[in-house]
Scaffold this motif. Structure first.
Motif, mmCIF file in Angstrom:
data_model
loop_
_atom_site.group_PDB
_atom_site.id
_atom_site.type_symbol
_atom_site.label_atom_id
_atom_site.label_comp_id
_atom_site.label_asym_id
_atom_site.label_seq_id
_atom_site.Cartn_x
_atom_site.Cartn_y
_atom_site.Cartn_z
ATOM 1 N N CYS A 27 1.927 6.742 -6.808
ATOM 2 C CA CYS A 27 0.838 7.616 -7.276
ATOM 3 C C CYS A 27 1.134 9.079 -6.976
ATOM 4 N N ALA A 28 1.632 9.353 -5.782
ATOM 5 C CA ALA A 28 1.982 10.732 -5.423
ATOM 6 C C ALA A 28 3.081 11.259 -6.336
ATOM 7 N N LEU B 12 6.106 8.104 1.994
ATOM 8 C CA LEU B 12 5.057 8.956 2.523
ATOM 9 C C LEU B 12 5.422 9.675 3.813
ATOM 10 N N VAL C 86 0.840 -1.205 0.000
ATOM 11 C CA VAL C 86 0.000 0.000 0.000
ATOM 12 C C VAL C 86 0.870 1.248 0.000
ATOM 13 N N TYR C 87 1.910 1.276 0.841
ATOM 14 C CA TYR C 87 2.819 2.430 0.873
ATOM 15 C C TYR C 87 3.504 2.627 -0.469
ATOM 16 N N VAL D 228 2.398 1.735 -3.484
ATOM 17 C CA VAL D 228 1.416 2.219 -4.466
ATOM 18 C C VAL D 228 1.102 3.698 -4.228
ATOM 19 N N LEU D 229 0.900 4.082 -2.962
ATOM 20 C CA LEU D 229 0.604 5.485 -2.664
ATOM 21 C C LEU D 229 1.774 6.398 -3.005
ATOM 22 N N ALA D 230 2.989 5.958 -2.709
ATOM 23 C CA ALA D 230 4.170 6.776 -3.017
ATOM 24 C C ALA D 230 4.343 6.940 -4.523
#
Length: 112
Positions: free
Chosen positions: A18-19, A72, A11-12, A14-16
């Motif tokens: 995407c950001a 993140l 999850v981290y 994927v979020l990083a």
């Protein structure tokens, strides 16, 4: 075997990513815009937005998992917010000034 730790790591990651994509997209869009459009839209100058977004993109790159800042971190959240502000406030204003945006709600037969 699948563990909660590895799910959180995914999850981290994927979020990083995407950001970081949002930050790069904002920087590329900013660089492609005309300088006079920023002033006409009543926003900060192109040079200032380019610097803000370049720093944000660098922070986003360094915040990728395995990077210097870790995924993140607080700085990456601030960098993402800067890119998001560009996308939701500055970019639409520039599109209205330059006349090349989706600012109108016209259907195939005229206004809705």
């Amino acid at each position: 075997m699948f563990s909660l730790g590895s799910a959180q790591a995914i999850v981290y990651l994927v979020l990083a990513i995407c950001a970081f994509v949002v930050q790069v997209w904002a920087l590329v869009d900013c660089v492609r815009r005309r300088s006079d459009a920023f002033v006409a839209a009543g926003k900060l100058t192109k040079q200032r937005w380019t610097i803000i977004l370049a720093v944000a993109t660098a922070i986003g790159f360094l915040s990728l998992p395995g990077g210097f800042l870790g995924a993140l971190g607080f700085l990456n959240i601030a960098a993402f917010v800067a890119a998001a502000v560009y996308h939701v406030d500055v970019k639409p204003a520039l599109q209205r000034v330059q006349g090349g945006g989706r600012g109108t709600s016209n259907g195939p037969y005229g206004p809705w």
